[in-house]
Write a protein that holds these residues in place. Structure first.
Motif, PDB file in Angstrom:
ATOM      1  N   GLN A  30       0.948  -1.203  -0.030  1.00  0.00           N
ATOM      2  CA  GLN A  30       0.116  -0.081  -0.136  1.00  0.00           C
ATOM      3  C   GLN A  30       0.772   1.258   0.206  1.00  0.00           C
ATOM      4  O   GLN A  30       0.426   2.129  -0.609  1.00  0.00           O
ATOM      5  CB  GLN A  30      -1.040  -0.138   1.188  1.00  0.00           C
ATOM      6  CG  GLN A  30      -1.887  -0.942   0.969  1.00  0.00           C
ATOM      7  CD  GLN A  30      -2.993  -1.021   2.162  1.00  0.00           C
ATOM      8  OE1 GLN A  30      -2.603  -0.880   3.353  1.00  0.00           O
ATOM      9  NE2 GLN A  30      -4.279  -1.809   2.006  1.00  0.00           N
ATOM     10  N   LYS A  31       2.070   1.358   0.768  1.00  0.00           N
ATOM     11  CA  LYS A  31       2.859   2.385   0.698  1.00  0.00           C
ATOM     12  C   LYS A  31       3.568   2.500  -0.781  1.00  0.00           C
ATOM     13  O   LYS A  31       3.509   3.617  -1.240  1.00  0.00           O
ATOM     14  CB  LYS A  31       3.811   2.131   1.678  1.00  0.00           C
ATOM     15  CG  LYS A  31       5.146   3.301   1.788  1.00  0.00           C
ATOM     16  CD  LYS A  31       5.902   2.982   2.891  1.00  0.00           C
ATOM     17  CE  LYS A  31       7.116   4.175   2.683  1.00  0.00           C
ATOM     18  NZ  LYS A  31       8.302   3.816   3.242  1.00  0.00           N
ATOM     19  N   ASP A  34       0.776   3.816  -2.906  1.00  0.00           N
ATOM     20  CA  ASP A  34       0.193   5.261  -2.299  1.00  0.00           C
ATOM     21  C   ASP A  34      -1.526   5.185  -2.321  1.00  0.00           C
ATOM     22  O   ASP A  34      -2.096   5.624  -2.899  1.00  0.00           O
ATOM     23  CB  ASP A  34       0.173   6.439  -3.091  1.00  0.00           C
ATOM     24  CG  ASP A  34       0.015   7.541  -2.361  1.00  0.00           C
ATOM     25  OD1 ASP A  34       0.081   7.541  -1.105  1.00  0.00           O
ATOM     26  OD2 ASP A  34      -0.083   8.645  -3.040  1.00  0.00           O
ATOM     27  N   GLY A  35      -1.817   3.813  -1.688  1.00  0.00           N
ATOM     28  CA  GLY A  35      -3.382   3.367  -1.628  1.00  0.00           C
ATOM     29  C   GLY A  35      -3.684   2.048  -1.586  1.00  0.00           C
ATOM     30  O   GLY A  35      -2.638   1.267  -1.229  1.00  0.00           O
ATOM     31  N   THR A  36      -4.938   1.790  -1.585  1.00  0.00           N
ATOM     32  CA  THR A  36      -5.312   0.236  -1.770  1.00  0.00           C
ATOM     33  C   THR A  36      -4.923  -0.185  -3.116  1.00  0.00           C
ATOM     34  O   THR A  36      -4.613   0.320  -3.997  1.00  0.00           O
ATOM     35  CB  THR A  36      -6.789   0.246  -1.882  1.00  0.00           C
ATOM     36  OG1 THR A  36      -7.392   1.014  -3.012  1.00  0.00           O
ATOM     37  CG2 THR A  36      -7.355   0.825  -0.300  1.00  0.00           C
ATOM     38  N   ASN A  51      -2.012   0.648  -7.682  1.00  0.00           N
ATOM     39  CA  ASN A  51      -3.250   1.570  -7.121  1.00  0.00           C
ATOM     40  C   ASN A  51      -4.741   1.159  -7.528  1.00  0.00           C
ATOM     41  O   ASN A  51      -4.804   1.298  -8.727  1.00  0.00           O
ATOM     42  CB  ASN A  51      -2.869   3.019  -6.835  1.00  0.00           C
ATOM     43  CG  ASN A  51      -3.944   3.690  -5.972  1.00  0.00           C
ATOM     44  OD1 ASN A  51      -4.989   3.583  -6.221  1.00  0.00           O
ATOM     45  ND2 ASN A  51      -3.329   4.520  -5.112  1.00  0.00           N
ATOM     46  N   ASP A  52      -5.533   0.617  -6.645  1.00  0.00           N
ATOM     47  CA  ASP A  52      -6.902   0.127  -7.050  1.00  0.00           C
ATOM     48  C   ASP A  52      -7.481   1.363  -7.639  1.00  0.00           C
ATOM     49  O   ASP A  52      -8.305   1.008  -8.629  1.00  0.00           O
ATOM     50  CB  ASP A  52      -7.538  -0.436  -5.932  1.00  0.00           C
ATOM     51  CG  ASP A  52      -8.972  -0.980  -6.071  1.00  0.00           C
ATOM     52  OD1 ASP A  52      -9.061  -1.805  -7.159  1.00  0.00           O
ATOM     53  OD2 ASP A  52      -9.786  -0.649  -5.508  1.00  0.00           O
ATOM     54  N   GLU A  53      -7.342   2.548  -7.376  1.00  0.00           N
ATOM     55  CA  GLU A  53      -8.043   3.589  -7.776  1.00  0.00           C
ATOM     56  C   GLU A  53      -7.350   4.537  -8.714  1.00  0.00           C
ATOM     57  O   GLU A  53      -7.763   5.478  -9.061  1.00  0.00           O
ATOM     58  CB  GLU A  53      -8.542   4.402  -6.711  1.00  0.00           C
ATOM     59  CG  GLU A  53      -9.499   3.663  -5.708  1.00  0.00           C
ATOM     60  CD  GLU A  53      -9.999   4.555  -4.484  1.00  0.00           C
ATOM     61  OE1 GLU A  53      -9.452   5.586  -4.078  1.00  0.00           O
ATOM     62  OE2 GLU A  53     -10.971   4.110  -4.129  1.00  0.00           O
ATOM     63  N   GLY A  54      -6.089   3.960  -9.313  1.00  0.00           N
ATOM     64  CA  GLY A  54      -5.219   4.685 -10.044  1.00  0.00           C
ATOM     65  C   GLY A  54      -5.956   5.426 -11.399  1.00  0.00           C
ATOM     66  O   GLY A  54      -5.605   6.447 -11.958  1.00  0.00           O
ATOM     67  N   ASN A  57      -8.497   8.056  -9.677  1.00  0.00           N
ATOM     68  CA  ASN A  57      -7.951   9.413  -8.904  1.00  0.00           C
ATOM     69  C   ASN A  57      -7.256  10.609  -9.430  1.00  0.00           C
ATOM     70  O   ASN A  57      -6.880  11.381  -8.693  1.00  0.00           O
ATOM     71  CB  ASN A  57      -7.192   8.683  -7.773  1.00  0.00           C
ATOM     72  CG  ASN A  57      -5.907   8.198  -8.264  1.00  0.00           C
ATOM     73  OD1 ASN A  57      -5.466   8.463  -9.190  1.00  0.00           O
ATOM     74  ND2 ASN A  57      -5.157   7.392  -7.357  1.00  0.00           N
ATOM     75  N   THR A  59      -4.591  10.824 -11.336  1.00  0.00           N
ATOM     76  CA  THR A  59      -2.951  10.754 -11.346  1.00  0.00           C
ATOM     77  C   THR A  59      -2.729  10.890 -12.794  1.00  0.00           C
ATOM     78  O   THR A  59      -3.309  10.264 -13.904  1.00  0.00           O
ATOM     79  CB  THR A  59      -2.414   9.308 -10.913  1.00  0.00           C
ATOM     80  OG1 THR A  59      -1.021   9.469 -11.074  1.00  0.00           O
ATOM     81  CG2 THR A  59      -2.910   8.219 -11.626  1.00  0.00           C
TER      82      THR A  59
END
Length: 121
Positions: A30-31, A34-36, A51-54, A57, A59
């Motif tokens: 997660q680090k 930077d997220g789930t 990142n699951d929401e990449g 979100n 980016t």
């Protein structure tokens, strides 16, 4: 345990390490992203976490992993996996050079252009 981190903002690929165990592995993954996390299977015994929401979100930093059907947003990390699906050290044959040969960094405008040209299915 050995891993390889992909930083799409800095456009870097580097070898790293993390502590094993389910909590240590999850915190590390997660680090890195930077997220789930969301899993992309790369090869037998090799997992790529993103990142699951990449894609939603906002980016602006992406990369293309050769052989995968769509661009990936944000940072990622490659780790190993065993037959039980547990996160383990990355196999020795997966090197920074191997990853560099398969990753192409791109910004959001390049991704939009490539998508408009039908580069992704």
């Amino acid at each position: 345990m050995r891993s390889i981190e992909i930083n799409s903002k800095l456009r870097t690929i580097k070898e790293s390490s993390f502590e094993g165990g389910s909590r240590g592995s999850l915190d590390y993954l997660q680090k890195c992203v930077d997220g789930t996390i969301d899993l992309v299977r790369v090869d037998a015994g090799v997992d790529l976490y993103v990142n699951d929401e990449g894609l939603i979100n906002g980016t602006p930093d992406f990369f293309i992993f050769k052989g995968y059907h769509q661009p990936l947003a944000g940072n990622a990390v490659l780790v190993g996996s065993n037959d039980e699906g547990e996160t383990v050290s990355l196999p020795k044959w997966v090197t920074v050079k191997w990853v560099q040969d398969r990753v192409e960094f791109a910004d959001i405008n390049t991704i939009r252009f490539m998508a408009g040209a039908g580069k992704f299915d």
